[in-house]
Motif scaffolding. Structure first.
Motif, short mmCIF file in Angstrom:
data_model
loop_
_atom_site.label_atom_id
_atom_site.label_comp_id
_atom_site.label_asym_id
_atom_site.label_seq_id
_atom_site.Cartn_x
_atom_site.Cartn_y
_atom_site.Cartn_z
N GLU A 30 0.71 -1.07 0.12
CA GLU A 30 0.29 0.28 -0.16
C GLU A 30 1.11 0.88 -0.14
OE1 GLU A 30 -3.40 2.23 2.01
OE2 GLU A 30 -3.67 -0.51 2.44
N PRO A 31 1.26 2.09 -1.09
CA PRO A 31 0.60 1.62 -2.13
C PRO A 31 1.06 0.02 -3.32
CG PRO A 31 2.05 3.18 -3.21
CD PRO A 31 2.05 3.16 -1.41
N ALA A 32 0.05 -0.56 -4.04
CA ALA A 32 0.02 -1.51 -4.41
C ALA A 32 1.25 -1.66 -5.66
CB ALA A 32 -1.30 -2.24 -4.35
N THR A 33 1.98 -1.26 -5.18
CA THR A 33 2.87 -1.27 -6.35
C THR A 33 3.86 -3.06 -6.51
OG1 THR A 33 5.01 -0.13 -5.43
CG2 THR A 33 2.85 0.83 -6.10
N GLY A 34 4.39 -3.21 -5.58
CA GLY A 34 4.92 -4.40 -5.77
C GLY A 34 6.30 -4.78 -5.68
N GLU A 35 7.03 -3.14 -5.82
CA GLU A 35 8.00 -3.06 -5.16
C GLU A 35 8.85 -3.51 -4.47
OE1 GLU A 35 10.16 -1.38 -8.23
OE2 GLU A 35 8.95 -1.46 -9.78
N ARG A 36 9.83 -4.37 -5.10
CA ARG A 36 10.70 -5.31 -3.29
C ARG A 36 12.26 -4.32 -3.33
NH1 ARG A 36 8.69 -9.09 -2.29
NH2 ARG A 36 10.37 -10.11 -1.05
N PHE A 37 12.78 -3.35 -2.24
CA PHE A 37 13.37 -3.19 -1.85
C PHE A 37 14.52 -3.76 -0.43
CE2 PHE A 37 10.37 0.17 -3.84
CZ PHE A 37 11.44 0.95 -4.29
N ASP A 38 15.62 -4.14 -0.78
CA ASP A 38 16.02 -4.09 0.45
C ASP A 38 17.53 -4.23 0.74
OD1 ASP A 38 17.80 -6.67 1.85
OD2 ASP A 38 18.32 -7.95 0.40
N ILE A 39 17.17 -3.30 1.42
CA ILE A 39 17.78 -1.99 1.66
C ILE A 39 19.42 -2.14 3.05
CG2 ILE A 39 16.52 -0.05 1.51
CD1 ILE A 39 15.39 -0.28 4.30
N ASP A 40 20.72 -1.93 2.80
CA ASP A 40 21.38 -1.97 4.15
C ASP A 40 21.60 -1.29 4.79
OD1 ASP A 40 22.75 -4.55 5.51
OD2 ASP A 40 24.13 -4.06 3.84
N PRO A 41 21.48 -0.19 5.57
CA PRO A 41 21.56 0.71 5.50
C PRO A 41 22.79 0.79 7.34
CG PRO A 41 19.68 0.86 6.76
CD PRO A 41 19.38 0.08 5.25
N ASP A 42 22.95 1.14 7.95
CA ASP A 42 23.74 0.91 9.09
C ASP A 42 22.70 0.81 10.00
OD1 ASP A 42 26.80 0.86 8.11
OD2 ASP A 42 26.50 3.49 8.42
N ASN A 43 22.06 1.72 10.44
CA ASN A 43 20.40 1.83 11.13
C ASN A 43 20.74 2.25 12.67
OD1 ASN A 43 17.88 1.78 11.95
ND2 ASN A 43 17.96 -0.52 11.52
N ARG A 44 22.50 3.21 12.66
CA ARG A 44 22.58 3.97 14.30
C ARG A 44 21.08 4.65 14.36
NH1 ARG A 44 28.19 5.62 12.29
NH2 ARG A 44 28.93 3.72 13.12
N SER A 45 20.52 4.82 13.78
CA SER A 45 19.07 6.13 14.22
C SER A 45 18.88 6.19 12.10
CB SER A 45 19.58 7.54 14.50
OG SER A 45 20.55 8.42 13.85
N PHE A 46 18.85 5.09 11.78
CA PHE A 46 17.63 4.79 10.45
C PHE A 46 16.35 4.43 11.45
CE2 PHE A 46 16.36 2.74 7.13
CZ PHE A 46 15.69 3.87 6.06
#
Length: 293
Positions: free
Chosen positions: A146-162
């Motif tokens: 939602e929105p139903a685009t079907g787009e896929r993302f494989d993100i890999d941030p540091d994620n300290r405060s993401f």
């Protein structure tokens, strides 16, 4: 980062309007979203060869994603609920763009899931659903439903405060915790559908409270670095391209350097553009000093 003193004070005065919120009028998460948009939208100022703009919009509906959960050993009944679930990606999203002339030289982003509690009997206790916590803490591959685009993302941030949670109530100003920091205040994060987040006996520090976090974000001391053409940037652009925006006068675009303009449930998007003509070209030192949440 050394902002011009006058411009910094002007930005801080704008942010400090958050202290005027009437917390007793808040009843649910969407009240915080709406108030964020109304309070922060439309700021613009410049001084000493620098400029700042705040552009705040409401993204409706809130983006939802599908993802795979962890496969825990042990009681399978406790694991089934988290396998292939969907959840809101965020209630709040903050994007900062630093520009030199018409060139964006640095970008940062932070997304936050807002939890709300009210009433004296529930003070300092918020329910956290673990499949959403897994999404934000582990950042598995996601598919937009939602929105139903079907787009896929494989993100890999540091994620300290993401990814963070923002805790709101009718008795204390909203404050933020990173997903990593939250775990010491939760009784369990595995094999349960939900758990209670309870930060007592420690009250949130000043830099965790909404206005403190936002000032640190402006200074580059909070959030995840990204660029327009990396996976995080592509995901944000996908959200901008496919969502409906309302409540707020700013255009619906991610700043590209050539221009500096940008129903429930919904996500508040706060975009901050800083023109830093008199600053050093490299902002890497902002990550090396100072406290990090």
């Amino acid at each position: 980062m050394d902002l011009d003193d006058s411009l910094r004070d002007s930005i801080y005065t704008h942010i400090d309007q958050i202290t005027q919120w009437s917390l007793s009028s808040f009843d649910r998460e969407v009240d915080v979203i709406d108030k964020t948009v109304d309070t922060l939208d439309g700021f613009e100022d410049s001084n000493g060869g620098q400029s700042a703009k705040f552009k705040t919009k409401k993204m409706h509906p809130s983006p939802k994603v599908d993802f795979s959960g962890p496969r825990w050993s042990g009681n399978k009944a406790n694991a089934d609920w988290i396998d292939r679930k969907n959840a809101e990606l965020a209630d709040l999203m903050f994007v900062a763009n630093r520009l030199r002339g018409n060139t964006v030289v640095s970008r940062r982003v932070m997304i936050s899931q807002t939890k709300f509690t009210r009433g004296a009997s529930k003070k300092w206790k918020w329910k956290v659903r673990m499949h959403q916590f897994h999404l934000l803490d582990s950042l598995p591959e996601i598919e937009f439903v939602e929105p139903a685009t079907g787009e896929r993302f494989d993100i890999d941030p540091d994620n300290r405060s993401f990814t963070t949670y923002s805790f709101a109530s009718d008795h204390y100003f909203p404050f933020f915790n990173t997903t990593a920091k939250m775990q010491e205040f939760m009784s369990s994060t595995q094999g349960v559908k939900s758990t209670t987040f309870d930060p007592t006996p420690d009250a949130p520090h000043g830099f965790q409270v909404f206005r403190g976090m936002l000032k640190r974000f402006v200074l580059g001391m909070y959030g995840e670095r990204f660029s327009a053409d990396d996976t995080v940037g592509e995901m944000i652009q996908h959200m901008y391209d496919n969502a409906t925006f309302d409540q707020g006068s700013s255009p619906n675009t991610l700043t590209d350097g050539g221009q500096t303009e940008m129903n429930d449930p919904a996500t508040a998007v706060v975009q901050i553009d800083l023109g830093l003509e008199n600053q050093e070209a490299n902002f890497d030192e902002l990550d090396s000093d100072g406290p990090r949440l």
